[in-house]
Enzyme design. Structure first.
Site, mmCIF file in Angstrom:
data_model
loop_
_atom_site.group_PDB
_atom_site.id
_atom_site.type_symbol
_atom_site.label_atom_id
_atom_site.label_comp_id
_atom_site.label_asym_id
_atom_site.label_seq_id
_atom_site.Cartn_x
_atom_site.Cartn_y
_atom_site.Cartn_z
ATOM 1 N N TYR A 94 16.058 30.856 2.919
ATOM 2 C CA TYR A 94 14.165 31.296 3.906
ATOM 3 C C TYR A 94 14.143 31.824 5.211
ATOM 4 O O TYR A 94 15.005 31.369 5.777
ATOM 5 C CB TYR A 94 13.024 30.773 3.426
ATOM 6 C CG TYR A 94 12.585 30.492 2.041
ATOM 7 C CD1 TYR A 94 12.107 31.613 1.118
ATOM 8 C CD2 TYR A 94 12.279 28.562 1.603
ATOM 9 C CE1 TYR A 94 11.997 30.957 0.149
ATOM 10 C CE2 TYR A 94 12.186 29.019 0.037
ATOM 11 C CZ TYR A 94 11.882 29.521 -0.265
ATOM 12 O OH TYR A 94 11.501 29.613 -1.591
ATOM 13 N N MET B 101 11.090 23.211 -0.564
ATOM 14 C CA MET B 101 10.328 22.443 -1.299
ATOM 15 C C MET B 101 11.312 21.730 -1.968
ATOM 16 O O MET B 101 10.966 20.400 -2.372
ATOM 17 C CB MET B 101 9.408 23.668 -2.629
ATOM 18 C CG MET B 101 8.534 22.430 -3.145
ATOM 19 S SD MET B 101 7.159 22.992 -3.984
ATOM 20 C CE MET B 101 6.316 24.254 -3.039
ATOM 21 N N LYS C 138 1.107 -0.987 0.359
ATOM 22 C CA LYS C 138 -0.047 0.576 -0.167
ATOM 23 C C LYS C 138 0.731 1.209 0.279
ATOM 24 O O LYS C 138 1.942 1.065 0.710
ATOM 25 C CB LYS C 138 -1.030 0.123 1.217
ATOM 26 C CG LYS C 138 -0.332 0.274 2.316
ATOM 27 C CD LYS C 138 -1.229 -0.118 3.521
ATOM 28 C CE LYS C 138 -0.385 -0.077 4.587
ATOM 29 N NZ LYS C 138 -1.023 -0.597 6.029
ATOM 30 N N ARG D 95 -10.744 -0.196 14.408
ATOM 31 C CA ARG D 95 -10.782 0.427 13.306
ATOM 32 C C ARG D 95 -11.924 0.097 12.223
ATOM 33 O O ARG D 95 -12.736 0.784 12.185
ATOM 34 C CB ARG D 95 -9.019 0.980 12.964
ATOM 35 C CG ARG D 95 -8.971 2.035 12.396
ATOM 36 C CD ARG D 95 -7.587 1.310 11.428
ATOM 37 N NE ARG D 95 -6.969 0.562 11.336
ATOM 38 C CZ ARG D 95 -5.534 0.477 10.038
ATOM 39 N NH1 ARG D 95 -4.524 1.495 10.555
ATOM 40 N NH2 ARG D 95 -4.853 -0.772 10.032
HETATM 41 C C1 LIG Z 1 -0.321 -1.486 7.210
HETATM 42 C C2 LIG Z 1 -1.161 -3.127 7.077
HETATM 43 C C3 LIG Z 1 0.035 -4.458 7.549
HETATM 44 C C4 LIG Z 1 0.941 -4.414 7.104
HETATM 45 O O1 LIG Z 1 1.189 -3.641 8.969
HETATM 46 P P1 LIG Z 1 3.622 -3.589 9.102
HETATM 47 O O2 LIG Z 1 3.501 -3.236 10.108
HETATM 48 O O3 LIG Z 1 4.159 -2.757 8.060
HETATM 49 O O4 LIG Z 1 3.777 -5.448 8.812
HETATM 50 C C5 LIG Z 1 -0.799 -5.301 7.957
HETATM 51 N N1 LIG Z 1 -2.046 -4.995 7.945
HETATM 52 C C6 LIG Z 1 -3.231 -4.355 7.540
HETATM 53 C C7 LIG Z 1 -4.561 -4.397 7.653
HETATM 54 C C8 LIG Z 1 -2.184 -2.989 7.276
HETATM 55 O O5 LIG Z 1 -3.402 -1.917 7.534
#
Ligand SMILES: *Cc1c(COP(=O)(O)O)cnc(C)c1O
Length: 329
Positions: free
Chosen positions: A243, A284, A33, A116
């Site tokens: 800056y 930037m 992700k 969550r």
């Molecule tokens: C991001 C995520 C993971 C991975 O977590 P890490 O600590 O990076 O291994 C696993 N499960 C879910 C549901 C996540 O959102």
């Protein structure tokens, strides 16, 4: 220009360490992700696939489409479920089930304490009825730990709740369901791994985020960030830089400008004369350093940056712009 090097050998090293914990490479799903935690989505998908990883986890359908060819299954954490033989969609609520396209492949997420996403344990029966009604293909059941990185009982009671769900699923006669709960910290501390899959992100990128109290498995960070010089100059005592003219030279010195700034993901709060002698404010697209090397390695360990600037490795990494050129070594 800023650029990123990805160390293939280090990645293979981490993969081996995690596979030792799971007992099999086939049980590893790499979490890709957010542009693979800043490492580059497609690049990391191809690298993973070349080393035999068969499963991936992403944030949404757009990410999944980009890497579809690289994996056998792709778990999508948060998007509307459609039917596709490779895509498995996490079900985060009862409403999610109602929103799915018929026959979609889904994985039911159970909230065992994270608070969550996921259905409550009390909603389990209703969820199963809805899944049957919509003729969805239930492929997996999952949960997520809230404190797998710290030494406490939390990890254990959450897993107990998950095990009770495993039993209920099996008693309903479901077969070929993959059960998974462990993220990196959980699998790194695990002594007896009992699931079918792990969802590993940060560990494969080379960071052990477990509390110091645990026996530590060594991992190697795979990403390093470099910046190249644009200009150099000599300045006299009292001259000011950047800056606001925040930096005031305490003596005559040589200064160079490097093409990397908060636009690339090197956050503006990451300015400090104690770090690489960053002089004045981060702009930037540029920073000023007290050196004249043609290029500098800004970091090869995001944990060091995180500790210094009061954040976590995850944030340092995911902040890195998609547009930075990435090369695999
Ligand atoms: C991001 C995520 C993971 C991975 O977590 P890490 O600590 O990076 O291994 C696993 N499960 C879910 C549901 C996540 O959102």
């Amino acid at each position: 220009m800023a650029y990123i090097k990805i160390d293939k050998e280090a990645f293979a090293f981490n993969l081996k360490a995690i596979a030792k914990q799971t007992g099999s490479l086939d049980k590893i799903a790499i979490v890709l992700k957010d542009n693979a935690y800043g490492h580059g989505l497609l690049l990391m998908a191809q690298l993973s696939s070349s080393l035999g990883i068969k499963h991936a986890v992403v944030k949404n359908l757009a990410e999944a489409k980009e890497i579809r060819e690289c994996f056998k299954t792709i778990l999508i954490l948060n998007d509307k479920a459609i039917y596709d033989s490779k895509y498995f969609f996490a079900i985060n609520s009862l409403q999610d089930i109602k929103n799915t396209q018929k026959h979609s492949n889904i994985e039911l997420k159970i909230d065992t304490g994270m608070g969550r996403n996921g259905i409550a344990i009390s909603e389990f029966d209703e969820a199963i009825d809805l899944i049957k009604e919509k003729r969805l293909h239930l492929r997996g059941v999952m949960t997520h730990f809230r404190s797998s990185d710290v030494l406490s009982s939390e990890f254990f009671w959450q897993y107990k709740k998950f095990e009770s769900i495993k039993t209920r699923i099996k008693n309903l006669g479901y077969v070929n369901i993959r059960f998974h709960s462990h993220n990196s910290s959980a699998i790194l501390r695990s002594k007896k791994f009992n699931d079918d899959l792990v969802r590993v992100g940060i560990g494969l990128y080379g960071y052990n985020e477990l509390d110091k109290a645990f026996e530590s498995i060594k991992l190697k960070p795979i990403l390093s960030l470099y910046a190249q010089k644009t200009t150099s100059r000599k300045i006299k005592k009292g001259e000011r830089l950047g800056y606001g003219g925040d930096f005031i030279a305490p003596h005559s010195m040589s200064v160079s400008c490097y093409a990397m700034g908060y636009g690339d993901g090197w956050q503006r709060t990451f300015s400090s004369t104690q770090f690489h002698q960053i002089l004045g404010r981060v702009s930037m697209d540029f920073i000023l350093l007290n050196t004249s090397k043609p290029e500098v390695c800004i970091f090869d360990n995001a944990q060091t940056i995180a500790n210094k600037f009061d954040t976590i490795s995850y944030e340092v990494l995911t902040s890195l712009s998609k547009d930075i050129n990435r090369i695999v070594l």
